[in-house]
Design a protein around this motif. Sequence first.
Motif, PDB file in Angstrom:
ATOM      1  N   ASP A  91       2.989   0.260  -0.767  1.00 25.40           N
ATOM      2  CA  ASP A  91       2.627  -1.154  -0.722  1.00 25.40           C
ATOM      3  C   ASP A  91       1.165  -1.233  -0.323  1.00 25.40           C
ATOM      4  O   ASP A  91       0.782  -0.789   0.759  1.00 25.40           O
ATOM      5  CB  ASP A  91       3.503  -1.891   0.289  1.00 25.40           C
ATOM      6  N   ASP A  93      -2.667  -3.397  -0.193  1.00 20.76           N
ATOM      7  CA  ASP A  93      -3.471  -4.607  -0.284  1.00 20.76           C
ATOM      8  C   ASP A  93      -4.695  -4.293  -1.137  1.00 20.76           C
ATOM      9  O   ASP A  93      -5.407  -3.315  -0.889  1.00 20.76           O
ATOM     10  CB  ASP A  93      -3.915  -5.069   1.106  1.00 20.76           C
ATOM     11  N   GLU A  94      -4.930  -5.118  -2.131  1.00 22.02           N
ATOM     12  CA  GLU A  94      -6.112  -4.944  -2.981  1.00 22.02           C
ATOM     13  C   GLU A  94      -7.273  -5.732  -2.389  1.00 22.02           C
ATOM     14  O   GLU A  94      -7.164  -6.943  -2.191  1.00 22.02           O
ATOM     15  CB  GLU A  94      -5.805  -5.418  -4.403  1.00 22.02           C
ATOM     16  N   HIS A 440      -4.393  -1.167 -12.572  1.00 23.81           N
ATOM     17  CA  HIS A 440      -3.019  -1.645 -12.372  1.00 23.81           C
ATOM     18  C   HIS A 440      -2.004  -0.925 -13.270  1.00 23.81           C
ATOM     19  O   HIS A 440      -0.952  -1.465 -13.600  1.00 23.81           O
ATOM     20  CB  HIS A 440      -2.933  -3.163 -12.599  1.00 23.81           C
ATOM     21  N   PRO A 452       4.819  -2.147  -6.773  1.00 23.86           N
ATOM     22  CA  PRO A 452       5.521  -3.408  -7.084  1.00 23.86           C
ATOM     23  C   PRO A 452       4.613  -4.610  -7.231  1.00 23.86           C
ATOM     24  O   PRO A 452       4.935  -5.551  -7.966  1.00 23.86           O
ATOM     25  CB  PRO A 452       6.470  -3.578  -5.885  1.00 23.86           C
ATOM     26  N   ARG A 453       3.460  -4.608  -6.547  1.00 26.35           N
ATOM     27  CA  ARG A 453       2.589  -5.789  -6.594  1.00 26.35           C
ATOM     28  C   ARG A 453       1.649  -5.797  -7.802  1.00 26.35           C
ATOM     29  O   ARG A 453       0.949  -6.776  -8.025  1.00 26.35           O
ATOM     30  CB  ARG A 453       1.786  -5.880  -5.296  1.00 26.35           C
ATOM     31  N   LYS A 455       0.399  -6.319 -11.450  1.00 25.23           N
ATOM     32  CA  LYS A 455       0.749  -7.148 -12.592  1.00 25.23           C
ATOM     33  C   LYS A 455      -0.234  -6.848 -13.731  1.00 25.23           C
ATOM     34  O   LYS A 455      -1.161  -7.614 -14.007  1.00 25.23           O
ATOM     35  CB  LYS A 455       0.698  -8.638 -12.237  1.00 25.23           C
TER      36      LYS A 455
END
Length: 584
Positions: A91, A93-94, A440, A452-453, A455
Amino acid sequence: MSKCCYCSFGWASLIIGLLLLIAGLVVQLAVMPPIYIDSMNDVKVLGLNPDGTPNDFTAAWVTPAYIANTEFYVFDYANTGGIMNRGSYPDMDEKGPYSYKTAITNEVVSWGSDGETVNYYQRFVYYFDPDQSCKGCDPKVDKVKIPDIIYQLIVNVLPTKKICKKPEKGSLDEKICNMVNDDLLDNIEKGGILFSLLNIEPFVYVTVDQLLFSGYTTPIVESLKEADLFAFTFLNDQPEIQETLQNITEALGSIPINYIQNNNTLDFYYTALTGKSDPAKTGFVTGFTGTTDYPSSEDGKLPLKWWDAKTDDRFCPTRYADKARTIDGTIGDFFQSFITKDSELPIYISDICRTVTLTYGSDVNVKGIDGYRFTFGDDVFNSLEPDNCGYCKVLPRDFHSYPEGYRCLPSGYLDLSGCMSIPIPDYGDLALPIVASLPHFYQTDGDTKFAPRFKPNIDDAPTLDIEPFSGTLLKAQKKMQINMYIGQSRHTAFNSLKVQRSGAYPLFYLNQTALIDQNDVNILSSTTNAMNSTIPIICWSAVGVGGTLHSSLSPSFSSAAVVVERRTRRTTKLSINFLINSYN
Protein backbone atom coordinates in the motif's frame (compact mmCIF):
# COMPACT_ATOMS: atom_id res chain seq x y z
CA MET A 1 -14.46 39.89 -85.91
CA SER A 2 -14.59 37.41 -88.78
CA LYS A 3 -15.58 33.83 -88.18
CA CYS A 4 -12.10 32.76 -89.16
CA CYS A 5 -10.50 35.05 -86.55
CA TYR A 6 -12.99 33.89 -83.95
CA CYS A 7 -12.09 30.32 -84.74
CA SER A 8 -8.37 31.05 -84.31
CA PHE A 9 -9.03 32.84 -81.01
CA GLY A 10 -11.08 29.89 -79.79
CA TRP A 11 -8.36 27.45 -80.71
CA ALA A 12 -5.71 29.55 -78.92
CA SER A 13 -7.85 30.01 -75.79
CA LEU A 14 -8.71 26.34 -75.61
CA ILE A 15 -5.07 25.33 -75.95
CA ILE A 16 -4.00 27.88 -73.30
CA GLY A 17 -6.69 26.62 -70.93
CA LEU A 18 -5.69 23.05 -71.58
CA LEU A 19 -2.01 23.84 -70.98
CA LEU A 20 -2.83 25.66 -67.72
CA LEU A 21 -4.90 22.73 -66.55
CA ILE A 22 -2.19 20.18 -67.38
CA ALA A 23 0.59 22.37 -65.98
CA GLY A 24 -1.27 22.92 -62.72
CA LEU A 25 -1.84 19.21 -62.27
CA VAL A 26 1.74 18.29 -63.17
CA VAL A 27 3.26 20.88 -60.84
CA GLN A 28 0.97 19.99 -57.94
CA LEU A 29 1.13 16.21 -58.30
CA ALA A 30 4.55 15.54 -59.82
CA VAL A 31 6.85 18.53 -59.56
CA MET A 32 6.19 19.98 -56.11
CA PRO A 33 6.55 16.81 -53.97
CA PRO A 34 10.17 16.22 -55.11
CA ILE A 35 10.87 19.95 -54.64
CA TYR A 36 9.46 19.73 -51.12
CA ILE A 37 11.56 16.68 -50.37
CA ASP A 38 14.76 18.05 -51.90
CA SER A 39 14.45 21.41 -50.16
CA MET A 40 13.67 19.75 -46.83
CA ASN A 41 16.52 17.28 -47.19
CA ASP A 42 18.99 20.01 -48.08
CA VAL A 43 18.58 21.61 -44.67
CA LYS A 44 18.28 18.42 -42.55
CA VAL A 45 21.95 17.50 -42.52
CA LEU A 46 24.24 17.77 -39.49
CA GLY A 47 27.52 19.42 -40.40
CA LEU A 48 29.64 22.52 -40.68
CA ASN A 49 29.67 25.54 -42.97
CA PRO A 50 32.75 26.22 -45.10
CA ASP A 51 34.04 28.57 -42.39
CA GLY A 52 33.90 25.79 -39.79
CA THR A 53 30.81 27.05 -37.95
CA PRO A 54 27.79 24.75 -37.45
CA ASN A 55 25.17 24.99 -40.17
CA ASP A 56 21.74 26.26 -39.12
CA PHE A 57 20.28 22.80 -38.59
CA THR A 58 23.23 21.73 -36.44
CA ALA A 59 23.17 24.93 -34.39
CA ALA A 60 19.50 24.37 -33.58
CA TRP A 61 20.20 20.74 -32.70
CA VAL A 62 23.13 21.53 -30.38
CA THR A 63 20.95 23.80 -28.23
CA PRO A 64 17.34 22.71 -28.72
CA ALA A 65 14.73 25.39 -28.11
CA TYR A 66 12.25 22.92 -26.65
CA ILE A 67 10.56 23.71 -23.36
CA ALA A 68 11.46 20.61 -21.36
CA ASN A 69 10.06 19.65 -17.99
CA THR A 70 10.30 16.44 -15.96
CA GLU A 71 7.79 15.47 -13.31
CA PHE A 72 8.63 12.76 -10.78
CA TYR A 73 6.06 10.94 -8.68
CA VAL A 74 7.50 8.86 -5.84
CA PHE A 75 5.95 6.06 -3.79
CA ASP A 76 5.97 5.97 0.01
CA TYR A 77 5.29 2.51 1.45
CA ALA A 78 2.74 2.75 4.26
CA ASN A 79 2.32 -0.91 5.31
CA THR A 80 5.81 -2.39 5.48
CA GLY A 81 4.88 -4.39 8.58
CA GLY A 82 2.03 -6.07 6.77
CA ILE A 83 4.20 -6.71 3.72
CA MET A 84 6.92 -8.43 5.78
CA ASN A 85 4.84 -10.22 8.38
CA ARG A 86 1.51 -11.03 6.74
CA GLY A 87 2.22 -11.07 3.04
CA SER A 88 -0.01 -8.05 2.46
CA TYR A 89 -0.21 -6.36 -0.90
CA PRO A 90 1.87 -3.18 -0.87
CA ASP A 91 0.00 0.00 0.00
CA MET A 92 1.74 3.13 -1.23
CA ASP A 93 1.10 6.85 -1.07
CA GLU A 94 1.90 8.56 -4.35
CA LYS A 95 3.67 11.89 -3.78
CA GLY A 96 4.29 14.53 -6.39
CA PRO A 97 4.79 15.96 -8.79
CA TYR A 98 8.34 17.01 -8.04
CA SER A 99 8.87 19.13 -11.11
CA TYR A 100 12.24 19.92 -12.69
CA LYS A 101 13.05 22.25 -15.54
CA THR A 102 15.21 20.17 -17.81
CA ALA A 103 17.97 21.61 -19.97
CA ILE A 104 18.95 19.30 -22.83
CA THR A 105 22.01 19.98 -25.00
CA ASN A 106 24.00 18.02 -27.55
CA GLU A 107 27.78 18.48 -27.30
CA VAL A 108 29.82 17.51 -30.35
CA VAL A 109 32.96 15.51 -29.62
CA SER A 110 34.17 15.04 -33.20
CA TRP A 111 33.08 14.68 -36.81
CA GLY A 112 33.85 11.69 -39.00
CA SER A 113 36.60 12.36 -41.53
CA ASP A 114 34.15 11.83 -44.41
CA GLY A 115 31.42 13.93 -42.82
CA GLU A 116 29.09 10.94 -42.60
CA THR A 117 29.07 10.58 -38.79
CA VAL A 118 29.20 12.72 -35.66
CA ASN A 119 30.19 11.78 -32.11
CA TYR A 120 28.30 13.67 -29.42
CA TYR A 121 27.26 13.69 -25.78
CA GLN A 122 23.72 14.45 -24.74
CA ARG A 123 23.65 16.35 -21.46
CA PHE A 124 20.66 16.63 -19.15
CA VAL A 125 20.58 19.13 -16.27
CA TYR A 126 17.64 19.16 -13.86
CA TYR A 127 16.60 22.27 -11.92
CA PHE A 128 13.93 21.89 -9.24
CA ASP A 129 10.91 24.09 -9.95
CA PRO A 130 8.87 24.62 -6.76
CA ASP A 131 6.20 26.63 -8.59
CA GLN A 132 5.26 23.67 -10.78
CA SER A 133 5.65 21.07 -8.01
CA CYS A 134 3.18 19.92 -5.40
CA LYS A 135 2.46 22.57 -2.81
CA GLY A 136 5.11 22.70 -0.07
CA CYS A 137 7.12 19.86 -1.62
CA ASP A 138 10.90 19.94 -1.10
CA PRO A 139 12.89 16.98 -2.50
CA LYS A 140 15.79 17.58 -0.12
CA VAL A 141 13.50 17.43 2.93
CA ASP A 142 10.61 15.13 2.04
CA LYS A 143 11.23 11.49 2.95
CA VAL A 144 9.73 8.28 1.62
CA LYS A 145 10.05 4.68 2.72
CA ILE A 146 11.13 2.37 -0.07
CA PRO A 147 12.52 -1.14 -0.52
CA ASP A 148 16.29 -1.14 0.11
CA ILE A 149 17.96 -2.51 -2.99
CA ILE A 150 21.23 -3.18 -1.14
CA TYR A 151 19.45 -5.36 1.37
CA GLN A 152 18.09 -7.39 -1.52
CA LEU A 153 21.52 -7.66 -3.14
CA ILE A 154 23.29 -8.77 0.05
CA VAL A 155 20.67 -11.37 0.84
CA ASN A 156 20.63 -12.65 -2.71
CA VAL A 157 24.41 -12.86 -3.04
CA LEU A 158 24.68 -15.24 -0.08
CA PRO A 159 24.70 -18.78 -1.50
CA THR A 160 22.43 -21.69 -0.59
CA LYS A 161 22.84 -25.42 -1.00
CA LYS A 162 20.34 -25.37 -3.87
CA ILE A 163 22.22 -22.64 -5.72
CA CYS A 164 25.60 -24.28 -5.14
CA LYS A 165 24.46 -27.58 -6.61
CA LYS A 166 24.50 -26.03 -10.07
CA PRO A 167 25.57 -22.36 -10.09
CA GLU A 168 25.48 -20.45 -13.35
CA LYS A 169 28.85 -20.69 -15.03
CA GLY A 170 30.97 -17.56 -14.59
CA SER A 171 28.53 -16.00 -12.13
CA LEU A 172 29.28 -14.52 -8.72
CA ASP A 173 27.35 -17.46 -7.26
CA GLU A 174 29.84 -19.85 -8.81
CA LYS A 175 32.83 -17.93 -7.41
CA ILE A 176 31.40 -17.94 -3.89
CA CYS A 177 30.14 -21.53 -4.04
CA ASN A 178 33.63 -22.70 -4.97
CA MET A 179 34.88 -21.36 -1.61
CA VAL A 180 32.28 -22.81 0.74
CA ASN A 181 31.23 -26.18 2.11
CA ASP A 182 27.90 -27.57 3.34
CA ASP A 183 28.59 -26.72 6.98
CA LEU A 184 29.25 -23.10 6.08
CA LEU A 185 26.12 -22.98 3.94
CA ASP A 186 24.10 -24.13 6.95
CA ASN A 187 25.64 -21.35 9.04
CA ILE A 188 24.99 -18.70 6.38
CA GLU A 189 21.33 -19.61 6.55
CA LYS A 190 21.44 -18.71 10.22
CA GLY A 191 22.73 -15.25 9.32
CA GLY A 192 19.15 -14.20 8.81
CA ILE A 193 18.60 -14.51 12.54
CA LEU A 194 21.24 -11.83 13.10
CA PHE A 195 19.45 -9.51 10.66
CA SER A 196 16.35 -9.82 12.81
CA LEU A 197 18.31 -9.19 16.03
CA LEU A 198 19.84 -6.03 14.54
CA ASN A 199 16.45 -4.83 13.27
CA ILE A 200 17.83 -4.73 9.74
CA GLU A 201 14.79 -4.40 7.49
CA PRO A 202 14.35 -4.57 3.74
CA PHE A 203 12.91 -1.04 3.70
CA VAL A 204 14.71 2.27 4.24
CA TYR A 205 13.83 5.97 4.63
CA VAL A 206 15.41 8.29 2.03
CA THR A 207 14.76 11.80 0.83
CA VAL A 208 13.25 12.26 -2.62
CA ASP A 209 16.49 13.89 -3.77
CA GLN A 210 18.50 10.89 -2.54
CA LEU A 211 16.19 8.49 -4.32
CA LEU A 212 16.42 10.35 -7.61
CA PHE A 213 19.72 12.22 -7.82
CA SER A 214 22.17 12.49 -4.93
CA GLY A 215 21.96 8.87 -3.84
CA TYR A 216 21.92 7.20 -0.47
CA THR A 217 24.24 4.75 1.28
CA THR A 218 22.33 1.91 2.78
CA PRO A 219 22.23 1.71 6.59
CA ILE A 220 22.60 -2.07 6.39
CA VAL A 221 26.34 -1.80 5.79
CA GLU A 222 27.01 0.25 8.90
CA SER A 223 24.86 -2.10 10.96
CA LEU A 224 26.81 -5.10 9.72
CA LYS A 225 30.12 -3.44 10.43
CA GLU A 226 29.06 -2.56 13.96
CA ALA A 227 27.95 -6.14 14.59
CA ASP A 228 31.12 -7.43 12.90
CA LEU A 229 28.90 -9.94 11.14
CA PHE A 230 31.57 -11.22 8.83
CA ALA A 231 33.96 -11.88 11.69
CA PHE A 232 31.46 -14.20 13.37
CA THR A 233 32.63 -17.57 14.53
CA PHE A 234 31.17 -19.45 11.60
CA LEU A 235 33.44 -17.45 9.25
CA ASN A 236 36.64 -17.43 11.28
CA ASP A 237 37.91 -20.55 9.55
CA GLN A 238 36.85 -19.30 6.12
CA PRO A 239 39.06 -16.26 5.43
CA GLU A 240 38.39 -16.33 1.67
CA ILE A 241 34.61 -16.20 1.94
CA GLN A 242 34.91 -13.67 4.75
CA GLU A 243 37.06 -11.41 2.57
CA THR A 244 34.75 -11.87 -0.40
CA LEU A 245 31.65 -10.87 1.52
CA GLN A 246 33.45 -7.96 3.15
CA ASN A 247 34.58 -6.68 -0.26
CA ILE A 248 31.09 -6.95 -1.66
CA THR A 249 29.53 -5.25 1.36
CA GLU A 250 32.04 -2.40 1.35
CA ALA A 251 31.54 -1.88 -2.38
CA LEU A 252 27.80 -1.77 -1.95
CA GLY A 253 28.10 0.59 0.99
CA SER A 254 30.45 3.02 -0.74
CA ILE A 255 28.41 3.53 -3.89
CA PRO A 256 25.46 5.92 -3.53
CA ILE A 257 22.29 4.43 -4.97
CA ASN A 258 20.39 6.86 -7.17
CA TYR A 259 18.11 6.08 -10.06
CA ILE A 260 18.49 9.16 -12.27
CA GLN A 261 22.13 8.93 -13.25
CA ASN A 262 22.21 11.36 -16.15
CA ASN A 263 21.96 14.62 -14.17
CA ASN A 264 24.76 16.74 -15.62
CA THR A 265 26.88 13.65 -16.30
CA LEU A 266 28.56 12.49 -19.48
CA ASP A 267 28.97 8.72 -19.11
CA PHE A 268 28.95 7.92 -22.84
CA TYR A 269 28.76 9.55 -26.24
CA TYR A 270 26.74 8.56 -29.26
CA THR A 271 27.89 8.00 -32.81
CA ALA A 272 25.19 9.01 -35.29
CA LEU A 273 24.73 9.55 -39.01
CA THR A 274 24.82 13.15 -40.23
CA GLY A 275 22.52 12.53 -43.20
CA LYS A 276 25.15 13.65 -45.71
CA SER A 277 24.47 10.68 -48.01
CA ASP A 278 20.93 9.91 -46.88
CA PRO A 279 18.99 12.71 -45.15
CA ALA A 280 16.28 10.20 -44.21
CA LYS A 281 18.84 8.71 -41.80
CA THR A 282 19.95 11.99 -40.18
CA GLY A 283 20.55 11.43 -36.48
CA PHE A 284 20.30 7.63 -36.65
CA VAL A 285 22.43 6.18 -33.86
CA THR A 286 24.99 3.59 -34.94
CA GLY A 287 26.67 3.03 -31.56
CA PHE A 288 27.95 4.58 -28.35
CA THR A 289 31.19 4.71 -26.38
CA GLY A 290 31.36 4.58 -22.59
CA THR A 291 33.71 7.01 -20.87
CA THR A 292 33.33 5.81 -17.24
CA ASP A 293 32.02 2.45 -16.07
CA TYR A 294 29.36 2.67 -18.75
CA PRO A 295 29.86 -0.02 -21.42
CA SER A 296 30.30 0.60 -25.13
CA SER A 297 28.32 -0.84 -28.00
CA GLU A 298 29.85 -3.89 -29.64
CA ASP A 299 30.24 -3.81 -33.43
CA GLY A 300 27.21 -1.58 -33.79
CA LYS A 301 25.09 -3.65 -31.41
CA LEU A 302 24.04 -3.28 -27.80
CA PRO A 303 26.38 -4.95 -25.27
CA LEU A 304 25.83 -8.69 -25.04
CA LYS A 305 25.56 -8.56 -21.26
CA TRP A 306 22.49 -6.32 -21.62
CA TRP A 307 20.50 -8.76 -23.70
CA ASP A 308 22.13 -12.15 -23.49
CA ALA A 309 19.10 -14.27 -24.25
CA LYS A 310 19.98 -17.93 -24.40
CA THR A 311 19.53 -18.80 -28.05
CA ASP A 312 17.29 -21.82 -28.35
CA ASP A 313 15.24 -22.52 -31.46
CA ARG A 314 12.49 -23.86 -29.24
CA PHE A 315 12.15 -20.52 -27.48
CA CYS A 316 14.35 -17.78 -28.93
CA PRO A 317 15.98 -18.36 -32.32
CA THR A 318 19.26 -16.58 -32.94
CA ARG A 319 17.70 -14.06 -35.32
CA TYR A 320 15.37 -12.81 -32.58
CA ALA A 321 18.07 -12.78 -29.93
CA ASP A 322 20.24 -10.69 -32.26
CA LYS A 323 17.35 -8.34 -33.00
CA ALA A 324 17.14 -7.37 -29.32
CA ARG A 325 20.68 -5.97 -29.59
CA THR A 326 19.90 -3.87 -32.66
CA ILE A 327 20.54 -0.12 -32.45
CA ASP A 328 18.20 1.72 -34.78
CA GLY A 329 16.62 5.13 -35.24
CA THR A 330 17.30 8.52 -33.70
CA ILE A 331 17.11 9.17 -29.96
CA GLY A 332 13.72 10.80 -30.51
CA ASP A 333 14.79 14.41 -31.04
CA PHE A 334 13.87 14.62 -34.74
CA PHE A 335 12.61 12.40 -37.51
CA GLN A 336 12.63 12.01 -41.27
CA SER A 337 10.55 14.31 -43.44
CA PHE A 338 7.26 13.38 -45.09
CA ILE A 339 5.99 10.94 -42.51
CA THR A 340 2.76 9.09 -43.28
CA LYS A 341 0.29 7.28 -41.10
CA ASP A 342 1.84 4.02 -42.28
CA SER A 343 5.34 5.04 -41.18
CA GLU A 344 7.13 3.04 -38.51
CA LEU A 345 9.57 5.15 -36.52
CA PRO A 346 12.41 3.39 -34.66
CA ILE A 347 14.02 5.21 -31.73
CA TYR A 348 16.78 4.20 -29.36
CA ILE A 349 15.88 4.85 -25.69
CA SER A 350 18.91 4.73 -23.43
CA ASP A 351 16.74 4.72 -20.28
CA ILE A 352 15.52 1.23 -21.12
CA CYS A 353 18.61 0.13 -23.03
CA ARG A 354 16.84 -0.84 -26.24
CA THR A 355 15.26 0.23 -29.52
CA VAL A 356 11.49 0.50 -29.84
CA THR A 357 9.32 1.17 -32.88
CA LEU A 358 6.57 3.79 -32.81
CA THR A 359 3.40 3.55 -34.88
CA TYR A 360 0.66 6.04 -35.76
CA GLY A 361 -2.03 6.53 -33.13
CA SER A 362 -4.11 9.61 -33.98
CA ASP A 363 -4.17 13.13 -35.45
CA VAL A 364 -3.30 15.97 -33.08
CA ASN A 365 -2.94 19.74 -33.09
CA VAL A 366 -0.13 21.31 -31.06
CA LYS A 367 -0.08 25.11 -30.79
CA GLY A 368 -2.07 25.41 -34.01
CA ILE A 369 0.09 22.97 -36.00
CA ASP A 370 -1.45 19.75 -37.25
CA GLY A 371 0.52 16.60 -36.55
CA TYR A 372 0.47 12.86 -36.09
CA ARG A 373 0.68 11.20 -32.69
CA PHE A 374 2.91 8.14 -32.57
CA THR A 375 2.87 5.69 -29.68
CA PHE A 376 4.36 2.39 -28.57
CA GLY A 377 2.61 -0.48 -30.28
CA ASP A 378 0.75 -2.95 -28.07
CA ASP A 379 3.39 -5.56 -28.85
CA VAL A 380 6.48 -3.55 -27.75
CA PHE A 381 6.59 -5.06 -24.25
CA ASN A 382 4.60 -8.19 -25.05
CA SER A 383 6.81 -11.06 -23.88
CA LEU A 384 4.68 -13.56 -25.83
CA GLU A 385 5.67 -11.99 -29.15
CA PRO A 386 8.43 -14.07 -30.80
CA ASP A 387 10.30 -10.88 -31.77
CA ASN A 388 10.63 -9.95 -28.08
CA CYS A 389 12.17 -13.15 -26.78
CA GLY A 390 15.62 -11.53 -26.92
CA TYR A 391 14.62 -9.25 -24.04
CA CYS A 392 13.68 -12.16 -21.80
CA LYS A 393 15.67 -13.36 -18.80
CA VAL A 394 14.94 -16.50 -16.83
CA LEU A 395 13.26 -15.53 -13.55
CA PRO A 396 15.68 -15.94 -10.62
CA ARG A 397 12.75 -15.95 -8.19
CA ASP A 398 8.97 -16.02 -8.35
CA PHE A 399 7.33 -12.96 -9.91
CA HIS A 400 3.64 -12.62 -9.10
CA SER A 401 2.14 -15.92 -10.28
CA TYR A 402 5.09 -16.70 -12.55
CA PRO A 403 7.38 -19.30 -10.94
CA GLU A 404 11.14 -19.18 -10.51
CA GLY A 405 12.80 -20.51 -13.65
CA TYR A 406 10.06 -19.26 -15.99
CA ARG A 407 11.50 -18.00 -19.26
CA CYS A 408 10.38 -14.36 -19.05
CA LEU A 409 8.69 -11.62 -17.08
CA PRO A 410 4.98 -11.10 -17.78
CA SER A 411 4.04 -8.80 -20.65
CA GLY A 412 4.41 -5.11 -19.88
CA TYR A 413 7.59 -5.49 -17.81
CA LEU A 414 11.19 -5.10 -18.97
CA ASP A 415 14.08 -6.59 -16.98
CA LEU A 416 16.86 -3.98 -16.80
CA SER A 417 19.19 -5.97 -14.56
CA GLY A 418 21.54 -6.61 -17.48
CA CYS A 419 22.19 -2.92 -18.09
CA MET A 420 21.89 -1.63 -14.52
CA SER A 421 24.64 -2.97 -12.27
CA ILE A 422 27.20 -2.12 -9.61
CA PRO A 423 30.85 -2.89 -10.36
CA ILE A 424 32.46 -5.04 -7.65
CA PRO A 425 36.30 -5.00 -7.69
CA ASP A 426 37.71 -8.36 -8.78
CA TYR A 427 34.27 -9.92 -9.00
CA GLY A 428 32.60 -8.20 -11.95
CA ASP A 429 29.25 -6.48 -12.09
CA LEU A 430 26.46 -7.14 -9.63
CA ALA A 431 23.13 -6.80 -11.45
CA LEU A 432 20.53 -4.54 -9.87
CA PRO A 433 17.04 -6.10 -9.68
CA ILE A 434 15.36 -3.28 -11.62
CA VAL A 435 12.26 -3.73 -13.76
CA ALA A 436 10.76 -1.02 -15.98
CA SER A 437 7.09 -0.62 -16.83
CA LEU A 438 4.68 2.09 -17.84
CA PRO A 439 3.26 4.17 -14.95
CA HIS A 440 0.74 2.43 -12.70
CA PHE A 441 1.54 -0.87 -14.47
CA TYR A 442 -0.38 0.27 -17.55
CA GLN A 443 -0.67 -2.56 -20.11
CA THR A 444 1.01 -5.14 -17.87
CA ASP A 445 0.01 -8.71 -17.14
CA GLY A 446 0.42 -10.18 -13.70
CA ASP A 447 -1.30 -9.74 -10.38
CA THR A 448 -3.74 -6.85 -10.89
CA LYS A 449 -4.30 -6.66 -7.13
CA PHE A 450 -0.60 -6.11 -6.40
CA ALA A 451 -1.05 -2.33 -6.17
CA PRO A 452 -4.74 -1.91 -5.28
CA ARG A 453 -4.71 1.89 -5.49
CA PHE A 454 -3.35 2.01 -9.03
CA LYS A 455 -5.83 3.04 -11.71
CA PRO A 456 -3.92 2.72 -15.00
CA ASN A 457 -5.34 4.45 -18.08
CA ILE A 458 -4.35 5.80 -21.49
CA ASP A 459 -2.81 8.90 -19.87
CA ASP A 460 0.02 6.63 -18.68
CA ALA A 461 1.13 5.93 -22.25
CA PRO A 462 4.16 7.72 -23.77
CA THR A 463 3.51 9.74 -26.94
CA LEU A 464 5.37 11.61 -29.67
CA ASP A 465 3.57 14.32 -31.69
CA ILE A 466 5.27 15.01 -35.01
CA GLU A 467 4.64 17.49 -37.84
CA PRO A 468 4.63 15.04 -40.77
CA PHE A 469 6.01 17.17 -43.62
CA SER A 470 9.18 18.30 -41.86
CA GLY A 471 9.49 15.53 -39.26
CA THR A 472 9.67 18.20 -36.55
CA LEU A 473 8.96 17.06 -33.01
CA LEU A 474 6.03 19.09 -31.68
CA LYS A 475 5.64 17.44 -28.30
CA ALA A 476 7.11 14.41 -26.60
CA GLN A 477 5.94 12.76 -23.41
CA LYS A 478 8.32 10.12 -22.07
CA LYS A 479 6.65 8.09 -19.33
CA MET A 480 8.30 5.31 -17.40
CA GLN A 481 8.04 3.63 -14.03
CA ILE A 482 11.02 2.15 -12.18
CA ASN A 483 10.30 -0.87 -9.99
CA MET A 484 12.37 -3.18 -7.82
CA TYR A 485 12.09 -6.89 -8.52
CA ILE A 486 11.62 -8.57 -5.14
CA GLY A 487 11.15 -12.28 -4.66
CA GLN A 488 10.82 -14.39 -1.59
CA SER A 489 14.26 -15.01 -0.15
CA ARG A 490 16.06 -18.22 -0.99
CA HIS A 491 17.23 -18.16 2.65
CA THR A 492 14.63 -19.59 5.03
CA ALA A 493 16.10 -17.79 8.06
CA PHE A 494 15.35 -14.30 6.68
CA ASN A 495 11.95 -14.02 8.27
CA SER A 496 11.19 -10.63 6.76
CA LEU A 497 11.34 -12.07 3.26
CA LYS A 498 9.73 -15.46 3.80
CA VAL A 499 6.16 -14.24 3.44
CA GLN A 500 6.72 -11.09 1.39
CA ARG A 501 4.89 -11.23 -1.91
CA SER A 502 7.09 -11.44 -4.97
CA GLY A 503 6.72 -8.97 -7.81
CA ALA A 504 7.59 -5.48 -9.02
CA TYR A 505 7.67 -2.95 -6.16
CA PRO A 506 7.29 0.59 -7.58
CA LEU A 507 9.84 3.25 -6.61
CA PHE A 508 8.80 6.19 -8.80
CA TYR A 509 7.59 7.14 -12.25
CA LEU A 510 8.40 10.09 -14.46
CA ASN A 511 6.65 12.16 -17.08
CA GLN A 512 9.20 14.09 -19.14
CA THR A 513 7.62 16.56 -21.55
CA ALA A 514 9.40 18.41 -24.36
CA LEU A 515 7.30 21.05 -26.14
CA ILE A 516 8.19 23.08 -29.22
CA ASP A 517 8.74 26.78 -28.41
CA GLN A 518 6.73 29.61 -29.94
CA ASN A 519 9.50 30.91 -32.19
CA ASP A 520 9.86 27.51 -33.85
CA VAL A 521 6.08 27.31 -34.07
CA ASN A 522 6.06 30.55 -36.08
CA ILE A 523 8.82 29.35 -38.42
CA LEU A 524 7.20 25.95 -38.88
CA SER A 525 3.79 27.52 -39.49
CA SER A 526 5.10 29.70 -42.32
CA THR A 527 6.87 26.72 -43.88
CA THR A 528 3.96 24.34 -43.66
CA ASN A 529 1.54 27.04 -44.84
CA ALA A 530 3.59 27.39 -48.00
CA MET A 531 3.56 23.65 -48.54
CA ASN A 532 -0.05 23.12 -47.54
CA SER A 533 -1.74 26.23 -48.96
CA THR A 534 0.15 28.90 -50.88
CA ILE A 535 1.84 26.72 -53.50
CA PRO A 536 -1.13 24.34 -53.90
CA ILE A 537 -3.44 27.37 -54.28
CA ILE A 538 -1.32 28.67 -57.15
CA CYS A 539 -1.21 25.24 -58.76
CA TRP A 540 -4.90 24.54 -58.39
CA SER A 541 -5.74 28.08 -59.52
CA ALA A 542 -3.98 27.29 -62.77
CA VAL A 543 -6.03 24.12 -62.98
CA GLY A 544 -9.20 26.12 -62.29
CA VAL A 545 -8.46 28.83 -64.84
CA GLY A 546 -7.53 26.23 -67.42
CA GLY A 547 -10.65 24.25 -66.73
CA THR A 548 -12.85 27.38 -66.89
CA LEU A 549 -11.38 28.47 -70.22
CA HIS A 550 -11.87 25.00 -71.56
CA SER A 551 -15.47 24.60 -70.44
CA SER A 552 -16.56 28.15 -71.37
CA LEU A 553 -15.01 28.11 -74.80
CA SER A 554 -15.99 24.58 -75.78
CA PRO A 555 -19.57 25.54 -76.90
CA SER A 556 -18.36 28.54 -78.88
CA PHE A 557 -15.58 26.53 -80.36
CA SER A 558 -18.08 23.84 -81.29
CA SER A 559 -20.15 26.50 -83.13
CA ALA A 560 -17.06 27.62 -84.99
CA ALA A 561 -16.40 24.04 -85.89
CA VAL A 562 -19.90 23.82 -87.42
CA VAL A 563 -19.18 26.84 -89.65
CA VAL A 564 -15.91 25.29 -90.72
CA GLU A 565 -17.65 22.01 -91.28
CA ARG A 566 -19.99 23.56 -93.87
CA ARG A 567 -17.01 24.81 -95.92
CA THR A 568 -14.71 21.83 -95.73
CA ARG A 569 -14.55 18.26 -96.79
CA ARG A 570 -16.04 15.49 -94.67
CA THR A 571 -12.57 14.24 -93.60
CA THR A 572 -11.78 17.64 -91.97
CA LYS A 573 -15.11 17.55 -90.13
CA LEU A 574 -14.39 14.14 -88.70
CA SER A 575 -10.86 15.17 -87.54
CA ILE A 576 -12.04 18.31 -85.72
CA ASN A 577 -14.93 16.56 -83.98
CA PHE A 578 -12.58 13.78 -82.83
CA LEU A 579 -10.21 16.40 -81.41
CA ILE A 580 -12.98 18.21 -79.53
CA ASN A 581 -14.43 14.98 -78.15
CA SER A 582 -11.02 13.79 -76.99
CA TYR A 583 -10.54 17.03 -74.95
CA ASN A 584 -14.00 16.65 -73.43
